[in-house]
Design a protein around this motif. Structure first.
Motif, PDB file in Angstrom:
ATOM      1  N   SER A  37      -2.336  10.613  -2.430  1.00 28.33           N
ATOM      2  CA  SER A  37      -3.341   9.722  -1.846  1.00 28.33           C
ATOM      3  C   SER A  37      -3.323   9.810  -0.327  1.00 28.33           C
ATOM      4  O   SER A  37      -4.367   9.644   0.322  1.00 28.33           O
ATOM      5  CB  SER A  37      -3.091   8.276  -2.288  1.00 28.33           C
ATOM      6  N   MET A  38      -2.155  10.103   0.254  1.00 26.18           N
ATOM      7  CA  MET A  38      -2.061  10.266   1.705  1.00 26.18           C
ATOM      8  C   MET A  38      -2.527  11.657   2.141  1.00 26.18           C
ATOM      9  O   MET A  38      -3.219  11.805   3.150  1.00 26.18           O
ATOM     10  CB  MET A  38      -0.621  10.018   2.155  1.00 26.18           C
ATOM     11  N   THR A  41      -6.200  12.232   2.686  1.00 22.13           N
ATOM     12  CA  THR A  41      -6.829  11.647   3.883  1.00 22.13           C
ATOM     13  C   THR A  41      -6.458  12.400   5.161  1.00 22.13           C
ATOM     14  O   THR A  41      -6.832  11.969   6.252  1.00 22.13           O
ATOM     15  CB  THR A  41      -6.420  10.168   4.038  1.00 22.13           C
ATOM     16  N   TRP A  43      -3.067  13.720   5.869  1.00 25.20           N
ATOM     17  CA  TRP A  43      -1.636  13.855   6.149  1.00 25.20           C
ATOM     18  C   TRP A  43      -1.161  15.258   5.757  1.00 25.20           C
ATOM     19  O   TRP A  43      -1.590  15.816   4.752  1.00 25.20           O
ATOM     20  CB  TRP A  43      -0.834  12.831   5.348  1.00 25.20           C
ATOM     21  N   SER A 219      -2.534  10.426   9.628  1.00 25.56           N
ATOM     22  CA  SER A 219      -3.873   9.864   9.501  1.00 25.56           C
ATOM     23  C   SER A 219      -3.774   8.371   9.231  1.00 25.56           C
ATOM     24  O   SER A 219      -2.859   7.918   8.527  1.00 25.56           O
ATOM     25  CB  SER A 219      -4.649  10.552   8.368  1.00 25.56           C
ATOM     26  N   ALA A 220      -4.720   7.605   9.793  1.00 21.92           N
ATOM     27  CA  ALA A 220      -4.767   6.156   9.568  1.00 21.92           C
ATOM     28  C   ALA A 220      -5.908   5.772   8.639  1.00 21.92           C
ATOM     29  O   ALA A 220      -6.238   4.591   8.502  1.00 21.92           O
ATOM     30  CB  ALA A 220      -4.917   5.427  10.902  1.00 21.92           C
ATOM     31  N   ASP A 222      -8.022   4.992   5.187  1.00 23.43           N
ATOM     32  CA  ASP A 222      -7.666   4.283   3.957  1.00 23.43           C
ATOM     33  C   ASP A 222      -7.399   5.265   2.826  1.00 23.43           C
ATOM     34  O   ASP A 222      -7.961   6.370   2.779  1.00 23.43           O
ATOM     35  CB  ASP A 222      -8.794   3.335   3.548  1.00 23.43           C
ATOM     36  N   THR A 223      -6.542   4.846   1.896  1.00 23.50           N
ATOM     37  CA  THR A 223      -6.209   5.675   0.742  1.00 23.50           C
ATOM     38  C   THR A 223      -6.764   5.046  -0.526  1.00 23.50           C
ATOM     39  O   THR A 223      -7.069   3.844  -0.559  1.00 23.50           O
ATOM     40  CB  THR A 223      -4.686   5.835   0.600  1.00 23.50           C
ATOM     41  N   THR A 229      -9.219   0.631  -2.915  1.00 18.95           N
ATOM     42  CA  THR A 229      -9.142   1.317  -1.621  1.00 18.95           C
ATOM     43  C   THR A 229      -8.203   0.498  -0.741  1.00 18.95           C
ATOM     44  O   THR A 229      -8.460  -0.681  -0.481  1.00 18.95           O
ATOM     45  CB  THR A 229     -10.527   1.431  -0.967  1.00 18.95           C
ATOM     46  N   TRP A 232      -3.583   2.831   4.642  1.00 25.81           N
ATOM     47  CA  TRP A 232      -2.668   3.952   4.475  1.00 25.81           C
ATOM     48  C   TRP A 232      -1.236   3.503   4.266  1.00 25.81           C
ATOM     49  O   TRP A 232      -0.463   4.133   3.547  1.00 25.81           O
ATOM     50  CB  TRP A 232      -2.731   4.864   5.705  1.00 25.81           C
ATOM     51  N   TRP A 233      -0.880   2.343   4.884  1.00 24.13           N
ATOM     52  CA  TRP A 233       0.508   1.922   4.819  1.00 24.13           C
ATOM     53  C   TRP A 233       0.913   1.439   3.423  1.00 24.13           C
ATOM     54  O   TRP A 233       2.104   1.376   3.101  1.00 24.13           O
ATOM     55  CB  TRP A 233       0.789   0.828   5.857  1.00 24.13           C
ATOM     56  N   SER A 235       0.242   3.039   0.564  1.00 21.58           N
ATOM     57  CA  SER A 235       0.790   4.244  -0.058  1.00 21.58           C
ATOM     58  C   SER A 235       2.118   4.627   0.577  1.00 21.58           C
ATOM     59  O   SER A 235       3.049   5.069  -0.109  1.00 21.58           O
ATOM     60  CB  SER A 235      -0.205   5.402   0.072  1.00 21.58           C
TER      61      SER A 235
END
Length: 346
Positions: A37-38, A41, A43, A219-220, A222-223, A229, A232-233, A235
Protein backbone atom coordinates in the motif's frame (compact mmCIF):
# COMPACT_ATOMS: atom_id res chain seq x y z
CA UNK A 1 -15.80 -30.65 32.68
CA UNK A 2 -15.13 -29.87 29.04
CA UNK A 3 -14.42 -26.16 29.58
CA UNK A 4 -11.37 -26.64 31.85
CA UNK A 5 -10.02 -29.28 29.45
CA UNK A 6 -10.40 -26.93 26.49
CA UNK A 7 -8.67 -24.14 28.42
CA UNK A 8 -5.85 -26.49 29.40
CA UNK A 9 -5.43 -27.65 25.80
CA UNK A 10 -5.23 -24.03 24.62
CA UNK A 11 -2.64 -23.23 27.28
CA UNK A 12 -0.62 -26.31 26.33
CA UNK A 13 -0.81 -25.33 22.65
CA UNK A 14 0.57 -21.85 23.37
CA UNK A 15 3.19 -23.15 25.80
CA UNK A 16 4.48 -25.61 23.21
CA UNK A 17 5.64 -22.69 21.09
CA UNK A 18 3.54 -23.72 18.09
CA UNK A 19 0.81 -21.20 18.87
CA UNK A 20 3.37 -18.40 19.28
CA UNK A 21 5.01 -19.43 15.99
CA UNK A 22 1.68 -19.29 14.13
CA UNK A 23 0.94 -15.88 15.66
CA UNK A 24 4.37 -14.69 14.51
CA UNK A 25 3.69 -15.94 10.98
CA UNK A 26 0.28 -14.24 10.98
CA UNK A 27 1.65 -10.81 11.91
CA UNK A 28 4.71 -11.25 9.67
CA UNK A 29 2.26 -11.92 6.85
CA UNK A 30 0.82 -8.41 7.14
CA UNK A 31 4.10 -6.85 5.98
CA UNK A 32 3.42 -7.44 2.28
CA UNK A 33 0.01 -5.76 2.37
CA UNK A 34 1.15 -2.76 4.41
CA UNK A 35 4.31 -2.35 2.34
CA UNK A 36 2.49 -2.70 -0.98
CA UNK A 37 0.00 0.00 0.00
CA UNK A 38 2.98 2.31 0.59
CA UNK A 39 4.93 1.25 -2.51
CA UNK A 40 1.90 2.00 -4.71
CA UNK A 41 2.01 5.65 -3.57
CA UNK A 42 5.68 6.14 -4.51
CA UNK A 43 7.69 4.71 -1.62
CA UNK A 44 10.82 2.82 -2.62
CA UNK A 45 11.40 -0.61 -1.06
CA UNK A 46 14.56 0.61 0.67
CA UNK A 47 12.75 3.55 2.26
CA UNK A 48 9.90 1.35 3.48
CA UNK A 49 12.30 -1.17 5.03
CA UNK A 50 14.43 1.55 6.66
CA UNK A 51 11.39 3.21 8.25
CA UNK A 52 10.07 -0.19 9.32
CA UNK A 53 13.29 -1.22 11.09
CA UNK A 54 13.98 2.21 12.59
CA UNK A 55 10.50 2.61 14.05
CA UNK A 56 10.52 -0.90 15.49
CA UNK A 57 13.98 -0.44 17.02
CA UNK A 58 12.92 2.80 18.72
CA UNK A 59 9.77 1.18 20.14
CA UNK A 60 11.71 -1.76 21.58
CA UNK A 61 14.53 0.29 23.13
CA UNK A 62 12.68 1.05 26.40
CA UNK A 63 11.38 -2.52 26.96
CA UNK A 64 14.86 -3.84 26.13
CA UNK A 65 16.46 -1.55 28.74
CA UNK A 66 13.89 -2.76 31.29
CA UNK A 67 14.64 -6.38 30.35
CA UNK A 68 18.35 -5.78 30.91
CA UNK A 69 17.69 -4.25 34.35
CA UNK A 70 21.13 -2.73 34.51
CA UNK A 71 22.92 -5.92 33.39
CA UNK A 72 24.69 -4.19 30.54
CA UNK A 73 27.36 -6.87 30.50
CA UNK A 74 24.83 -9.00 28.59
CA UNK A 75 25.29 -6.72 25.59
CA UNK A 76 29.06 -7.05 25.85
CA UNK A 77 28.85 -10.83 26.17
CA UNK A 78 26.45 -11.20 23.21
CA UNK A 79 27.50 -8.37 20.90
CA UNK A 80 28.47 -10.77 18.10
CA UNK A 81 25.09 -12.52 18.19
CA UNK A 82 23.26 -9.18 18.03
CA UNK A 83 25.50 -7.94 15.22
CA UNK A 84 25.03 -11.10 13.12
CA UNK A 85 21.28 -11.12 13.75
CA UNK A 86 20.89 -7.50 12.66
CA UNK A 87 23.37 -7.63 9.79
CA UNK A 88 22.35 -10.98 8.28
CA UNK A 89 18.99 -12.01 9.73
CA UNK A 90 17.36 -8.60 9.41
CA UNK A 91 19.10 -6.22 6.97
CA UNK A 92 20.76 -8.81 4.72
CA UNK A 93 17.66 -10.95 4.36
CA UNK A 94 15.42 -8.04 3.38
CA UNK A 95 18.01 -6.34 1.19
CA UNK A 96 18.76 -9.51 -0.79
CA UNK A 97 15.07 -10.28 -1.11
CA UNK A 98 14.27 -6.86 -2.57
CA UNK A 99 17.18 -7.19 -5.00
CA UNK A 100 15.70 -10.52 -6.09
CA UNK A 101 12.27 -8.92 -6.52
CA UNK A 102 13.84 -6.28 -8.77
CA UNK A 103 14.87 -9.02 -11.25
CA UNK A 104 12.27 -11.75 -10.65
CA UNK A 105 8.57 -11.98 -10.02
CA UNK A 106 7.59 -11.71 -6.35
CA UNK A 107 6.44 -15.33 -6.36
CA UNK A 108 9.74 -16.75 -7.60
CA UNK A 109 11.77 -14.53 -5.25
CA UNK A 110 9.69 -15.58 -2.25
CA UNK A 111 9.90 -19.25 -3.23
CA UNK A 112 13.70 -19.01 -3.41
CA UNK A 113 13.88 -17.34 0.01
CA UNK A 114 11.69 -20.01 1.55
CA UNK A 115 14.04 -22.75 0.45
CA UNK A 116 15.57 -22.00 3.86
CA UNK A 117 13.74 -24.84 5.70
CA UNK A 118 15.02 -27.36 3.17
CA UNK A 119 18.52 -25.92 3.55
CA UNK A 120 18.25 -26.37 7.33
CA UNK A 121 17.26 -30.03 6.95
CA UNK A 122 20.15 -30.61 4.54
CA UNK A 123 22.60 -28.79 6.81
CA UNK A 124 21.53 -30.78 9.86
CA UNK A 125 21.84 -33.94 7.75
CA UNK A 126 25.41 -33.05 6.73
CA UNK A 127 26.43 -31.84 10.20
CA UNK A 128 25.04 -34.86 12.07
CA UNK A 129 25.67 -37.36 9.24
CA UNK A 130 22.22 -38.76 9.89
CA UNK A 131 19.52 -38.83 7.24
CA UNK A 132 16.28 -36.99 8.01
CA UNK A 133 13.56 -39.31 9.25
CA UNK A 134 10.79 -40.28 6.85
CA UNK A 135 8.20 -37.91 8.33
CA UNK A 136 10.58 -34.93 8.17
CA UNK A 137 11.43 -35.68 4.54
CA UNK A 138 7.74 -36.07 3.70
CA UNK A 139 6.90 -32.84 5.52
CA UNK A 140 9.60 -30.98 3.60
CA UNK A 141 8.32 -32.19 0.24
CA UNK A 142 4.69 -31.54 1.18
CA UNK A 143 5.45 -28.00 2.39
CA UNK A 144 7.44 -27.10 -0.72
CA UNK A 145 4.70 -28.49 -2.93
CA UNK A 146 2.13 -26.45 -1.05
CA UNK A 147 4.32 -23.36 -1.29
CA UNK A 148 4.43 -23.68 -5.07
CA UNK A 149 0.63 -23.90 -5.21
CA UNK A 150 0.13 -20.93 -2.86
CA UNK A 151 2.44 -18.76 -4.94
CA UNK A 152 0.59 -19.87 -8.09
CA UNK A 153 3.60 -19.95 -10.39
CA UNK A 154 1.71 -21.50 -13.30
CA UNK A 155 1.68 -18.25 -15.24
CA UNK A 156 4.48 -16.68 -17.24
CA UNK A 157 7.52 -16.31 -14.98
CA UNK A 158 10.49 -14.12 -15.66
CA UNK A 159 13.71 -15.88 -14.68
CA UNK A 160 17.01 -14.05 -14.28
CA UNK A 161 20.19 -15.82 -13.16
CA UNK A 162 21.44 -12.87 -11.07
CA UNK A 163 18.02 -12.57 -9.49
CA UNK A 164 18.11 -16.27 -8.61
CA UNK A 165 21.47 -15.71 -6.86
CA UNK A 166 19.97 -12.83 -4.88
CA UNK A 167 17.04 -15.04 -3.88
CA UNK A 168 19.35 -17.85 -2.78
CA UNK A 169 21.39 -15.33 -0.76
CA UNK A 170 18.16 -14.26 0.99
CA UNK A 171 17.47 -17.94 1.78
CA UNK A 172 20.93 -18.35 3.34
CA UNK A 173 20.30 -15.26 5.48
CA UNK A 174 16.98 -16.73 6.57
CA UNK A 175 18.73 -19.98 7.57
CA UNK A 176 21.17 -18.00 9.73
CA UNK A 177 18.24 -16.06 11.22
CA UNK A 178 16.58 -19.29 12.37
CA UNK A 179 19.79 -20.72 13.81
CA UNK A 180 20.53 -17.51 15.73
CA UNK A 181 17.02 -17.14 17.13
CA UNK A 182 16.72 -20.85 18.04
CA UNK A 183 19.93 -20.86 20.08
CA UNK A 184 19.35 -21.32 23.79
CA UNK A 185 20.63 -18.20 25.51
CA UNK A 186 19.45 -17.41 29.02
CA UNK A 187 21.68 -14.32 29.18
CA UNK A 188 20.05 -12.55 26.22
CA UNK A 189 16.28 -11.84 26.51
CA UNK A 190 14.32 -12.01 23.22
CA UNK A 191 13.41 -8.31 23.54
CA UNK A 192 17.08 -7.34 23.72
CA UNK A 193 18.02 -9.50 20.74
CA UNK A 194 15.12 -8.15 18.68
CA UNK A 195 15.81 -4.52 19.63
CA UNK A 196 19.55 -4.75 19.05
CA UNK A 197 19.14 -6.64 15.78
CA UNK A 198 16.57 -4.19 14.43
CA UNK A 199 18.78 -1.26 15.39
CA UNK A 200 21.77 -2.79 13.60
CA UNK A 201 19.57 -3.57 10.60
CA UNK A 202 18.21 -0.03 10.46
CA UNK A 203 21.71 1.48 10.58
CA UNK A 204 22.82 -0.83 7.78
CA UNK A 205 19.84 0.14 5.61
CA UNK A 206 20.43 3.87 6.11
CA UNK A 207 24.14 3.49 5.37
CA UNK A 208 23.42 1.54 2.18
CA UNK A 209 20.86 4.19 1.23
CA UNK A 210 23.36 7.01 1.78
CA UNK A 211 25.82 5.31 -0.57
CA UNK A 212 23.22 5.43 -3.34
CA UNK A 213 23.18 1.64 -3.79
CA UNK A 214 19.60 1.51 -2.47
CA UNK A 215 17.13 4.20 -3.61
CA UNK A 216 15.37 6.04 -0.78
CA UNK A 217 12.10 7.60 -1.96
CA UNK A 218 9.35 8.68 0.45
CA UNK A 219 5.74 9.80 -0.07
CA UNK A 220 3.05 11.47 2.06
CA UNK A 221 0.18 10.39 -0.19
CA UNK A 222 -2.79 8.52 1.29
CA UNK A 223 -2.77 4.72 1.14
CA UNK A 224 -5.58 2.24 0.45
CA UNK A 225 -6.30 -0.62 2.84
CA UNK A 226 -9.37 -2.63 2.00
CA UNK A 227 -12.33 -0.28 1.53
CA UNK A 228 -10.61 2.52 3.43
CA UNK A 229 -8.38 5.38 2.29
CA UNK A 230 -5.97 6.13 5.13
CA UNK A 231 -3.04 8.50 5.80
CA UNK A 232 0.36 7.02 4.93
CA UNK A 233 1.30 6.69 8.58
CA UNK A 234 -1.47 4.12 9.20
CA UNK A 235 0.27 1.66 6.89
CA UNK A 236 3.63 2.65 8.36
CA UNK A 237 2.41 2.03 11.93
CA UNK A 238 0.99 -1.35 10.91
CA UNK A 239 4.26 -2.23 9.22
CA UNK A 240 6.27 -1.20 12.29
CA UNK A 241 4.17 -2.54 15.19
CA UNK A 242 2.41 -5.59 13.77
CA UNK A 243 4.74 -6.79 11.03
CA UNK A 244 7.98 -6.02 12.88
CA UNK A 245 7.80 -5.48 16.66
CA UNK A 246 5.30 -8.22 17.47
CA UNK A 247 6.51 -10.44 14.64
CA UNK A 248 10.21 -10.47 15.55
CA UNK A 249 9.73 -10.79 19.32
CA UNK A 250 7.21 -13.63 19.01
CA UNK A 251 9.35 -15.24 16.28
CA UNK A 252 12.41 -15.35 18.55
CA UNK A 253 10.34 -16.79 21.40
CA UNK A 254 8.89 -19.45 19.11
CA UNK A 255 12.27 -20.40 17.64
CA UNK A 256 13.79 -20.85 21.10
CA UNK A 257 10.87 -23.06 22.08
CA UNK A 258 10.60 -25.16 18.91
CA UNK A 259 14.17 -25.20 17.58
CA UNK A 260 15.42 -23.97 14.21
CA UNK A 261 14.05 -26.84 12.11
CA UNK A 262 10.44 -26.82 13.30
CA UNK A 263 10.31 -23.01 13.58
CA UNK A 264 11.50 -22.65 9.99
CA UNK A 265 8.79 -24.99 8.73
CA UNK A 266 6.07 -23.25 10.72
CA UNK A 267 7.26 -19.98 9.18
CA UNK A 268 6.13 -21.32 5.80
CA UNK A 269 2.57 -20.55 6.95
CA UNK A 270 3.55 -16.88 6.63
CA UNK A 271 2.93 -17.25 2.89
CA UNK A 272 -0.59 -18.50 3.56
CA UNK A 273 -1.27 -15.67 6.01
CA UNK A 274 0.16 -13.17 3.52
CA UNK A 275 -2.35 -14.37 0.91
CA UNK A 276 -5.21 -14.02 3.40
CA UNK A 277 -4.13 -10.51 4.45
CA UNK A 278 -3.74 -9.50 0.79
CA UNK A 279 -7.30 -10.69 0.21
CA UNK A 280 -8.66 -8.71 3.17
CA UNK A 281 -6.59 -5.52 2.79
CA UNK A 282 -5.85 -5.35 -0.94
CA UNK A 283 -8.77 -7.25 -2.45
CA UNK A 284 -6.54 -9.96 -3.92
CA UNK A 285 -8.79 -13.01 -3.61
CA UNK A 286 -6.91 -16.34 -3.34
CA UNK A 287 -7.97 -19.06 -5.74
CA UNK A 288 -8.76 -22.72 -5.01
CA UNK A 289 -5.21 -23.78 -5.93
CA UNK A 290 -3.74 -21.37 -3.37
CA UNK A 291 -6.10 -22.62 -0.66
CA UNK A 292 -5.09 -26.21 -1.47
CA UNK A 293 -1.45 -25.15 -1.24
CA UNK A 294 -2.10 -23.65 2.18
CA UNK A 295 -3.51 -26.95 3.39
CA UNK A 296 -0.43 -28.77 2.11
CA UNK A 297 1.85 -26.33 3.94
CA UNK A 298 -0.01 -26.86 7.20
CA UNK A 299 0.10 -30.62 6.63
CA UNK A 300 3.86 -30.51 6.08
CA UNK A 301 4.35 -28.47 9.24
CA UNK A 302 2.29 -30.96 11.23
CA UNK A 303 4.37 -33.89 9.90
CA UNK A 304 7.64 -32.21 10.87
CA UNK A 305 6.29 -31.29 14.31
CA UNK A 306 5.02 -34.83 14.94
CA UNK A 307 8.38 -36.26 13.86
CA UNK A 308 10.18 -33.85 16.19
CA UNK A 309 8.01 -34.84 19.15
CA UNK A 310 8.45 -38.53 18.38
CA UNK A 311 12.21 -38.02 18.25
CA UNK A 312 12.15 -36.21 21.61
CA UNK A 313 10.15 -39.03 23.21
CA UNK A 314 12.48 -41.63 21.71
CA UNK A 315 15.51 -39.79 23.08
CA UNK A 316 13.84 -39.51 26.49
CA UNK A 317 13.13 -43.26 26.56
CA UNK A 318 16.73 -44.00 25.59
CA UNK A 319 18.00 -41.77 28.41
CA UNK A 320 15.66 -43.48 30.90
CA UNK A 321 16.81 -46.93 29.81
CA UNK A 322 20.46 -45.88 30.16
CA UNK A 323 19.73 -44.53 33.63
CA UNK A 324 18.07 -47.80 34.63
CA UNK A 325 21.09 -49.79 33.43
CA UNK A 326 23.44 -47.60 35.46
CA UNK A 327 21.25 -47.86 38.55
CA UNK A 328 20.85 -51.64 38.30
CA UNK A 329 22.47 -53.48 41.24
CA UNK A 330 25.56 -55.56 40.62
CA UNK A 331 24.47 -59.16 40.07
CA UNK A 332 27.73 -60.57 41.46
CA UNK A 333 28.44 -58.46 44.49
CA UNK A 334 25.51 -57.55 46.73
CA UNK A 335 24.91 -53.86 47.20
CA UNK A 336 25.33 -52.96 50.88
CA UNK A 337 22.29 -51.50 52.55
CA UNK A 338 22.22 -48.02 53.94
CA UNK A 339 22.11 -49.21 57.56
CA UNK A 340 24.93 -50.46 59.76
CA UNK A 341 25.85 -54.12 59.16
CA UNK A 342 25.52 -56.20 62.31
CA UNK A 343 28.38 -58.46 63.34
CA UNK A 344 27.61 -62.18 63.10
CA UNK A 345 26.69 -63.91 66.35
CA UNK A 346 29.22 -66.51 67.53
Amino acid sequence: MSAPTTKADATSFLASGLGIALFSSAVFGTSGSFAKSMLETGWSPGAAVAVRLTGAALILVIPAVVALRGRWHQLKDNWLTILLFGLIGVAGCQLFYFNAVARLSVGVALLLEYLAPVMIVLWLWIASRRRPRALTAAGALLSLGGLVLVLDLTGAVKVDFIGVLWGMAAAVCLVIYFFITAKENDTLPPLVLASGGLLVGALVMWLVGLTGLLPMTFSAADTSLGPWTTPWWVSAVGLIILATVLAYVSGIMAARSLGSKVASFVSLTEVLFAVIWAWLLLGELPGPIQLLGGLLIVGGVVLVRVDELRGDRRAARTAQEAARVLDHPNDVEPVPSGGTTKAPLN
